[in-house]
Design a protein around this motif. Structure first.
Motif, mmCIF file in Angstrom:
data_model
loop_
_atom_site.group_PDB
_atom_site.id
_atom_site.type_symbol
_atom_site.label_atom_id
_atom_site.label_comp_id
_atom_site.label_asym_id
_atom_site.label_seq_id
_atom_site.Cartn_x
_atom_site.Cartn_y
_atom_site.Cartn_z
ATOM 1 N N PHE A 1 0.823 -1.206 0.000
ATOM 2 C CA PHE A 1 0.000 0.000 0.000
ATOM 3 C C PHE A 1 0.861 1.262 0.000
ATOM 4 O O PHE A 1 0.480 2.272 -0.604
ATOM 5 N N ARG A 2 2.011 1.221 0.662
ATOM 6 C CA ARG A 2 2.902 2.386 0.618
ATOM 7 C C ARG A 2 3.359 2.630 -0.814
ATOM 8 O O ARG A 2 3.419 3.775 -1.272
ATOM 9 N N GLY A 3 3.692 1.553 -1.544
ATOM 10 C CA GLY A 3 4.098 1.699 -2.934
ATOM 11 C C GLY A 3 3.008 2.287 -3.810
ATOM 12 O O GLY A 3 3.284 2.957 -4.807
ATOM 13 N N LEU A 4 1.740 2.041 -3.447
ATOM 14 C CA LEU A 4 0.604 2.575 -4.202
ATOM 15 C C LEU A 4 0.292 4.024 -3.848
ATOM 16 O O LEU A 4 -0.554 4.651 -4.473
ATOM 17 N N GLY A 5 0.959 4.542 -2.796
ATOM 18 C CA GLY A 5 0.659 5.892 -2.349
ATOM 19 C C GLY A 5 -0.498 5.949 -1.380
ATOM 20 O O GLY A 5 -1.116 7.008 -1.184
ATOM 21 N N ILE A 6 -0.814 4.817 -0.746
ATOM 22 C CA ILE A 6 -1.887 4.740 0.253
ATOM 23 C C ILE A 6 -1.248 4.420 1.599
ATOM 24 O O ILE A 6 -0.638 3.367 1.765
#
Length: 320
Positions: free
Chosen positions: A128-133
């Protein structure tokens, strides 16, 4: 932030962090009519945040990977996530541009997920961090007034439940049990002095029944529940939650419950019904996992089931 309220309001996590805190902050809350309607609300309302439980985070992640596989873009997604996270660590945040098409599957406006009620794997945090979330996990208990610890913006550790809040003291007892102390800790169980007496230490610390540890930087990690511990024939303690966290990472595993049957450790698994190869592949994957585990904690038998496990109101699999 416009949060989507999914969890039942009789649960302290939902009523405090999910409803009251956003209202105090002047947010517009959107009430979801049920977990199966999450995607509808994400697509049709300006939802930017959700208060969830671990199963929901795992379900969202599984949907992301399922869609990538359907489009034959799994390898591309893995590469983009690696690039996104690497650039972010170097101070260049291009996540919401680089993976915009993936986020569109969840309405395109989701910015933050706050999870409570159990441990989250480091892989979920990374995804999720990689997705910007931003995905924050917290730990709380009703007897402690709700939240005990929580991850924070720019200060979290993947796989942890954050650091304790300022108004509560937390320590780890011999044996790994989490103890809490503070003004927000309850005085006792109404009409049950016996249960109250055994729930506190002589110094007044509440015994949560949860197991965990602190890392060197003060981040709290959960490892399971005392009442769920499996005691092997040679006296070793095995946390079923720890094994479940590893098994749920196996492709094709939708739900899993680890328990003791006689002197054997059993993994009962519900394969993903949308993955036709899951049932055939899972036993071999569990055998591969066993080769990485200590002998005393290895899975003796794998049972496949044809339906979902019964769950509590907060989407936890019922253990009995």
């Amino acid at each position: 932030i416009t949060p989507l309220l999914i969890l039942p309001m009789h649960h302290i996590f939902a009523i405090t962090l999910g409803l009251l805190v956003p209202l105090i902050g002047g947010c517009c809350n959107v009430l979801c009519s049920g977990p199966r309607r999450i995607k509808y609300f994400l697509d049709n309302y300006p939802i930017s945040g959700m208060f969830i439980v671990p199963l929901m985070a795992e379900t969202l992640a599984a949907e992301i990977w399922r869609e990538a596989k359907r489009q034959k873009r799994t390898a591309i997604l893995k590469a983009l996530l690696l690039l996104s996270n690497t650039l972010y660590r170097l101070g260049l945040d291009v996540r919401r541009v680089l993976l915009r098409s993936v986020r569109k599957n969840f309405g395109g406006r989701l910015k933050i997920l706050v999870s409570g009620g159990g441990q989250l794997s480091a892989d979920l945090h990374s995804l999720f961090r990689g997705l910007g979330i931003a995905l924050f996990n917290g730990y709380g208990i009703t007897e402690g007034g709700g939240a005990v610890s929580v991850g924070r913006q720019h200060y979290w550790r993947d796989g942890s439940v954050g650091v304790p809040l300022r108004n509560i003291s937390v320590k780890i007892a011999d044996g790994g049990e989490i103890l809490i102390y503070g003004k927000n800790v309850f005085l006792g169980y109404y009409g049950d002095p016996e249960a109250t007496a055994v729930s506190f230490t002589e110094e007044g610390w509440f015994k949560t029944g949860d197991l965990g540890y602190f890392d060197e930087d003060g981040f709290l990690f959960l490892t399971g529940r005392i009442k769920n511990l499996i005691i092997t024939a040679n006296g070793e303690n095995v946390s079923p939650e720890g094994l479940e966290e590893k098994i749920i990472q196996i492709p094709g595993v939708k739900e899993v419950l680890v328990y003791q049957e006689g002197n054997e450790i059993i993994a009962e698994i519900y394969p993903d019904p949308e993955n036709p190869d899951a049932a055939a592949q899972i036993p071999a994957a569990v055998d591969e996992l066993n080769r990485k585990l200590p002998l005393y904690s290895q899975i003796a038998r794998t049972k496949l089931r044809g339906s979902e496990f019964p769950k509590t109101a907060t989407m936890k699999v019922k253990r009995n």
